[in-house]
Scaffold this motif. Structure first.
Motif, PDB file in Angstrom:
ATOM      1  N   LEU A   1       0.863  -1.181   0.000  1.00 40.31           N
ATOM      2  CA  LEU A   1       0.000   0.000   0.000  1.00 40.31           C
ATOM      3  C   LEU A   1       0.900   1.232   0.000  1.00 40.31           C
ATOM      4  CD1 LEU A   1      -2.588  -1.148   2.705  1.00 40.31           C
ATOM      5  CD2 LEU A   1      -2.986  -1.035   0.238  1.00 40.31           C
ATOM      6  N   GLY A   2       1.366   1.585  -1.191  1.00 46.57           N
ATOM      7  CA  GLY A   2       2.272   2.720  -1.300  1.00 46.57           C
ATOM      8  C   GLY A   2       1.543   4.015  -1.557  1.00 46.57           C
ATOM      9  N   GLY A   3       2.313   5.106  -1.565  1.00 48.99           N
ATOM     10  CA  GLY A   3       1.745   6.399  -1.917  1.00 48.99           C
ATOM     11  C   GLY A   3       1.759   7.412  -0.796  1.00 48.99           C
ATOM     12  N   GLY A   4       2.133   6.982   0.411  1.00 50.31           N
ATOM     13  CA  GLY A   4       2.133   7.904   1.540  1.00 50.31           C
ATOM     14  C   GLY A   4       0.981   7.673   2.482  1.00 50.31           C
ATOM     15  N   THR A   5       0.793   6.432   2.912  1.00 49.37           N
ATOM     16  CA  THR A   5      -0.271   6.124   3.868  1.00 49.37           C
ATOM     17  C   THR A   5       0.073   6.697   5.233  1.00 49.37           C
ATOM     18  OG1 THR A   5       0.687   4.034   4.620  1.00 49.37           O
ATOM     19  CG2 THR A   5      -0.683   3.959   2.623  1.00 49.37           C
TER      20      THR A   5
ATOM     21  N   GLY B   1       7.912   7.330   9.450  1.00 45.74           N
ATOM     22  CA  GLY B   1       8.913   8.224   8.886  1.00 45.74           C
ATOM     23  C   GLY B   1       9.216   7.977   7.431  1.00 45.74           C
ATOM     24  N   ILE B   2       8.283   7.344   6.718  1.00 39.60           N
ATOM     25  CA  ILE B   2       8.493   6.983   5.313  1.00 39.60           C
ATOM     26  C   ILE B   2       7.720   7.951   4.408  1.00 39.60           C
ATOM     27  CG2 ILE B   2       8.157   5.186   3.567  1.00 39.60           C
ATOM     28  CD1 ILE B   2       8.228   3.174   5.970  1.00 39.60           C
ATOM     29  N   GLN B   3       8.426   8.600   3.515  1.00 39.15           N
ATOM     30  CA  GLN B   3       7.806   9.482   2.538  1.00 39.15           C
ATOM     31  C   GLN B   3       7.579   8.698   1.243  1.00 39.15           C
ATOM     32  OE1 GLN B   3       6.872  12.711   3.272  1.00 39.15           O
ATOM     33  NE2 GLN B   3       7.561  12.194   5.364  1.00 39.15           N
ATOM     34  N   ASP B   4       6.427   8.887   0.641  1.00 43.22           N
ATOM     35  CA  ASP B   4       6.108   8.120  -0.551  1.00 43.22           C
ATOM     36  C   ASP B   4       5.091   8.867  -1.392  1.00 43.22           C
ATOM     37  OD1 ASP B   4       6.226   6.016  -2.331  1.00 43.22           O
ATOM     38  OD2 ASP B   4       5.094   4.604  -1.100  1.00 43.22           O
ATOM     39  N   THR B   5       4.974   8.496  -2.655  1.00 43.59           N
ATOM     40  CA  THR B   5       3.971   9.063  -3.561  1.00 43.59           C
ATOM     41  C   THR B   5       3.352   7.948  -4.378  1.00 43.59           C
ATOM     42  OG1 THR B   5       5.508   9.400  -5.415  1.00 43.59           O
ATOM     43  CG2 THR B   5       5.335  11.184  -3.759  1.00 43.59           C
ATOM     44  N   TRP B   6       2.153   8.175  -4.885  1.00 48.66           N
ATOM     45  CA  TRP B   6       1.525   7.161  -5.745  1.00 48.66           C
ATOM     46  C   TRP B   6       2.340   6.961  -7.014  1.00 48.66           C
ATOM     47  CZ3 TRP B   6       0.194   7.581 -10.750  1.00 48.66           C
ATOM     48  CH2 TRP B   6       0.009   8.868 -11.288  1.00 48.66           C
ATOM     49  N   GLN B   7       3.001   8.021  -7.506  1.00 52.21           N
ATOM     50  CA  GLN B   7       3.781   7.909  -8.732  1.00 52.21           C
ATOM     51  C   GLN B   7       4.967   6.966  -8.540  1.00 52.21           C
ATOM     52  OE1 GLN B   7       3.081   9.696 -11.888  1.00 52.21           O
ATOM     53  NE2 GLN B   7       4.360   7.940 -12.456  1.00 52.21           N
TER      54      GLN B   7
ATOM     55  N   GLN C   1      -3.429   5.345  -7.804  1.00 50.00           N
ATOM     56  CA  GLN C   1      -3.913   6.603  -7.249  1.00 50.00           C
ATOM     57  C   GLN C   1      -4.968   6.389  -6.166  1.00 50.00           C
ATOM     58  OE1 GLN C   1      -5.136   8.534 -10.907  1.00 50.00           O
ATOM     59  NE2 GLN C   1      -3.248   9.726 -11.025  1.00 50.00           N
ATOM     60  N   HIS C   2      -5.493   5.177  -6.083  1.00 52.89           N
ATOM     61  CA  HIS C   2      -6.529   4.883  -5.086  1.00 52.89           C
ATOM     62  C   HIS C   2      -6.003   4.004  -3.948  1.00 52.89           C
ATOM     63  CE1 HIS C   2     -10.736   5.281  -4.065  1.00 52.89           C
ATOM     64  NE2 HIS C   2     -10.812   4.003  -3.791  1.00 52.89           N
ATOM     65  N   ILE C   3      -4.692   3.849  -3.848  1.00 60.60           N
ATOM     66  CA  ILE C   3      -4.134   2.960  -2.834  1.00 60.60           C
ATOM     67  C   ILE C   3      -4.214   3.570  -1.441  1.00 60.60           C
ATOM     68  CG2 ILE C   3      -1.967   1.973  -1.998  1.00 60.60           C
ATOM     69  CD1 ILE C   3      -3.277   0.248  -4.065  1.00 60.60           C
ATOM     70  N   VAL C   4      -3.900   4.847  -1.292  1.00 55.50           N
ATOM     71  CA  VAL C   4      -3.990   5.466   0.035  1.00 55.50           C
ATOM     72  C   VAL C   4      -5.430   5.432   0.558  1.00 55.50           C
ATOM     73  CG1 VAL C   4      -3.722   7.613   1.334  1.00 55.50           C
ATOM     74  CG2 VAL C   4      -1.917   6.867  -0.222  1.00 55.50           C
ATOM     75  N   PRO C   5      -6.442   5.782  -0.248  1.00 54.81           N
ATOM     76  CA  PRO C   5      -7.821   5.608   0.227  1.00 54.81           C
ATOM     77  C   PRO C   5      -8.159   4.162   0.590  1.00 54.81           C
ATOM     78  CG  PRO C   5      -7.796   7.074  -1.662  1.00 54.81           C
ATOM     79  CD  PRO C   5      -6.406   6.513  -1.540  1.00 54.81           C
ATOM     80  N   THR C   6      -7.548   3.200  -0.086  1.00 56.57           N
ATOM     81  CA  THR C   6      -7.780   1.796   0.258  1.00 56.57           C
ATOM     82  C   THR C   6      -7.215   1.479   1.637  1.00 56.57           C
ATOM     83  OG1 THR C   6      -7.759   1.151  -2.077  1.00 56.57           O
ATOM     84  CG2 THR C   6      -7.329  -0.584  -0.458  1.00 56.57           C
ATOM     85  N   HIS C   7      -6.049   1.990   1.934  1.00 52.16           N
ATOM     86  CA  HIS C   7      -5.464   1.848   3.272  1.00 52.16           C
ATOM     87  C   HIS C   7      -6.400   2.429   4.327  1.00 52.16           C
ATOM     88  CE1 HIS C   7      -3.182   3.753   6.593  1.00 52.16           C
ATOM     89  NE2 HIS C   7      -2.410   2.672   6.558  1.00 52.16           N
TER      90      HIS C   7
END
Length: 542
Positions: free
Chosen positions: A95-99, A106-112, A136-142
Motif C-alpha cells: 500500500l504505497g503512496g504515503g499512507t 517516517g516513510i515518505q512516498d507518492t503514488w507515482q 492513485q486509489h491505494i492510500v484511500p484503500t489503506h
C-alpha cells in the motif's frame, strides 16, 4: 467470536447457505461452461441489483461499497467456506503512496513512485491506464481498511520490486491471526453488518444476456439444482483465476501440465469457469502469455494447511523449510543434478522455475538431498521426517520424504537408481573439495554430504498466481474482445464494454504485466472499490 468450522472430512461433503454470514458447502466441480443465452423465457429464481460472484478480497470489497451506494447485493461462492484464495494468503499488502502508517514510520512516498516500481517490476507490460488509476486509489484503500477496524503494524517493510518500504501487515485485532485472513475478515464482518446475503455451494457457470448484449444475470448450480439469478444493475466477477485448470494452463504454456498442483490446494480450486463464461459472450483478455508465477514446497503435496477449514481458523504452512542451499543437492529424474541449487533460494527463483519446467522426463521427479549435518543446520525435525504424516503439522507426504543410512538406499526410496545417486553425490563432494562446481557453477558450497543418515524431500511445484485474465477498464467494466482488433489503438476507457459486466482481482489481467511482487492484494481491492459505485449507479434492467 462465533466459531464457524467444519471438519476436514466434512469440508468436502457438507452443504449449506450463508444468510448474512454462516459458511458451508460442497466439493468444487471442474471448469465447464456452455454457450451464453439470452433472457427469452427465463423464469428467474432470484433477483438482486448487483450479483457478486466470488467471496475473496475483490468480491467482498465490491459488495461492501455497492451496498453502501444503495444497491441490493447478493454474493455467491462455489466453495464450502468463504474467502477463496484470499483467506489462504500470507497477508502482506503493498500500500504505497504515503499512507498514514508509512508517515508514522517516517516513510515518505507518492503514488507515482508506487506506480513506477510496479510498472518496472512487471517489465513495463502492465496496462498503464489501469495501473495508474489503481495506484492513485491505494492510500484511500489503506484508510478504508482502518475504517473497517483493521490495525496495521507500525513496522512497514520493503519487499521485492519496491524502492520504498510500503508492505503493510495486520497487527492483532478483533479478527483471526495476522495473515490474509485478518484483512479479509474485517471486510466480511462489514458485509454481515450490512445484511448482505451470501450463498455458498452456489457455482455460477454461464452469463445471461438480453437482446442488447447486456449481462442481466447468471445460471448457477445451488445445492445441486440449476437456477437463474437476475442482476438488474450488474454482475461482478470476483471469481478468481484459472491456475487449477490444467487444460487452460496448457493452452498458454505446454510445460504447465498435471505435475503442477495449484496454490490453495486442497481447499480452493480456481478453475477459471467465469473467465471462460465471459469469453463466451465476447470478452477480451490481457497478459495471458505470461501465465503463472510459481511457488514450490518440500516434502508435501499440499500448498497450505487449514484444520479445521473455517473462516476463523488461520491457515498455515506445510512441508519442511530449506532456508539455505549450500548443503543441499538437487537431483532430477535419473538421480542427476540439473541446476545450481542456489537458484531455488532467492525470490523470484526464475532460473529454478525454468530448470524445473524444462525437465523433459515426466512425471518430473525432483528431490533435495542433505546429510545429518545439513539437516541439523536447517533445524529439521527429524521425527517428522522419519514418520511423515499428512494429517498433522508439518503435513508431510510419505511419498515425498526419504530417510536412509546409505545413498544407494536413499536413491531407491526416491525412485532413482541407487548407484546413480551415490555417484552423483560423490561427484558433488569432489566439487566441494575443489571449491569449484564444474557442472553448474554453484557458489558458497558448504560441507560434503558424507554424514549418515541421509535425508531427501521431494519438490512439489505449484501454479501460484496468473498474471493475465479478463480485459477491463479503470471502472472495472469488462471489455469486448473486438476492442483489441481495431485498425488503430483506442484509449482504455474509450474501448467498448460488455454492458453491466464488471470484474476485479485475479479474474482480471493488466495490473502487473509480466511479473508481480508480493502484496498485490492492494491492487485488487483498490480496483474493486473503484468499480462498486459505478455498478450501483447503473440504470436497472427491467
Amino acid at each position: 467470536m462465533k466459531k464457524e468450522a467444519v471438519s476436514r472430512r466434512n469440508f468436502l461433503i457438507s452443504a449449506g447457505k450463508v444468510a448474512g454470514g454462516a459458511a458451508v458447502g460442497t466439493m468444487l466441480a471442474g471448469c465447464t461452461t456452455s454457450p451464453a443465452r439470452t433472457d427469452a423465457k427465463i423464469n428467474w429464481d432470484r433477483e438482486t441489483d448487483v450479483l457478486i460472484i466470488g467471496s475473496g478480497f475483490a468480491g467482498m470489497a465490491a459488495a461492501v461499497e455497492a451496498k453502501k451506494a444503495g444497491a441490493d447485493v447478493l454474493v455467491i461462492e462455489k466453495n464450502t467456506v468463504l474467502g477463496g484464495n484470499s483467506i489462504q494468503c500470507a497477508g502482506n499488502i503493498q500500500l504505497g503512496g504515503g499512507t498514514s502508517t508509512q508517515l508514522a514510520a517516517g516513510i515518505q512516498d507518492t503514488w507515482q513512485r508506487f506506480y513506477n516500481d510496479i510498472f518496472a517490476y512487471g517489465h513495463h507490460r502492465a496496462d498503464p491506464e489501469l495501473l495508474r488509476a489503481v495506484c492513485q486509489h491505494i492510500v484511500p484503500t489503506h484508510d478504508w481498511f482502518i475504517d473497517l477496524g483493521l490495525n496495521f503494524r507500525r513496522v512497514v517493510t520493503k519487499d521485492e520490486g519496491m524502492t520504498v518500504a510500503c508492505s503493510h501487515n495486520a497487527a492483532p485485532g478483533d479478527y483471526p491471526g495476522s495473515r490474509g485472513i485478518s484483512q479479509w475478515y474485517v471486510i466480511y464482518k462489514k458485509v454481515k453488518e450490512q445484511g448482505t446475503e451470501i450463498l455458498t455451494e452456489c457455482k455460477a457457470g454461464e452469463l445471461i444476456t438480453n437482446a442488447d448484449g447486456a449481462v442481466i444475470g447468471a445460471k448457477v448450480t445451488y445445492q445441486g439444482k440449476p437456477m437463474y439469478f437476475k442482476a438488474r444493475k450488474a454482475v461482478f466477477l470476483g471469481s478468481g483465476g484459472w491456475k487449477s485448470n490444467v487444460a487452460m494452463r496448457l493452452n498458454w504454456d505446454p510445460r504447465l501440465d498435471e505435475d503442477l498442483a495449484a496454490g490453495g490446494a486442497p481447499f480452493v480450486e480456481t478453475s477459471g469457469e467465469m473467465i471462460n463464461a465471459a469469453v463466451d459472450i465476447g470478452a477480451g483478455m490481457r497478459d495471458m502469455s505470461f501465465v503463472c508465477e510459481f511457488r514450490f514446497k518440500w516434502g508435501t503435496k499440499i500448498y497450505s494447511s487449514w484444520d479445521p477449514p473455517s473462516i476463523e481458523v488461520v491457515p498455515g504452512g506445510a512441508g519442511v523449510t530449506i532456508s539455505a542451499f549450500n548443503n543441499i543437492v538437487l537431483l532430477k529424474n535419473g538421480g542427476v543434478r540439473f541446476v545450481d541449487e542456489n537458484a531455488a533460494g532467492a525470490y523470484p527463483q526464475i532460473p529454478f522455475y525454468n530448470a524445473f519446467l524444462n525437465i523433459n522426463d515426466k512425471p518430473r521427479n525432483v528431490w533435495a538431498i542433505t546429510d545429518a549435518a545439513g539437516a541439523a543446520d536447517l533445524k529439521w525435525n527429524l521425527d517428522h521426517l522419519r514418520s511423515p504424516s499428512e494429517t498433522a503439522a508439518p503435513y508431510l507426504s510419505p511419498s515425498c520424504v526419504a530417510v536412509a543410512n546409505t545413498l544407494e538406499e536413499l536413491g531407491a526410496k526416491m525412485g532413482f537408481p541407487g548407484s546413480a545417486v551415490a555417484s552423483e553425490i560423490a561427484k558433488y563432494n569432489g566439487f566441494v573439495d575443489a571449491r569449484n562446481d564444474a557442472d553448474f557453477g554453484k557458489q558458497n558450497m558448504g560441507r560434503k554430504l558424507a554424514a549418515a543418515p541421509y535425508y531427501a524431500v521431494k519438490c512439489q511445484f505449484f501454479a501460484h498466481d496468473q498474471m493475465g485474465g479478463l480485459a477491463v477498464n479503470t471502472k472495472g467494466q469488462i471489455l469486448k474482445r473486438s476492442a483489441a482488433y481495431g485498425p488503430a489503438p483506442i484509449p482504455l476507457d474509450q474501448q467498448e464494454v460488455i454492458p453491466h459486466l464488471y470484474g476485479a482481482g485475479e479474474s482480471v489481467g493488466g495490473y502487473v504485466g509480466e511479473e508481480r511482487g508480493h502484496g498485490k492484494i492492494g491492487l485488487y481491492i483498490a480496483h474493486a472499490l473503484l468499480s462498486a459505485p459505478h455498478m450501483a449507479a447503473e440504470t436497472p434492467i427491467a
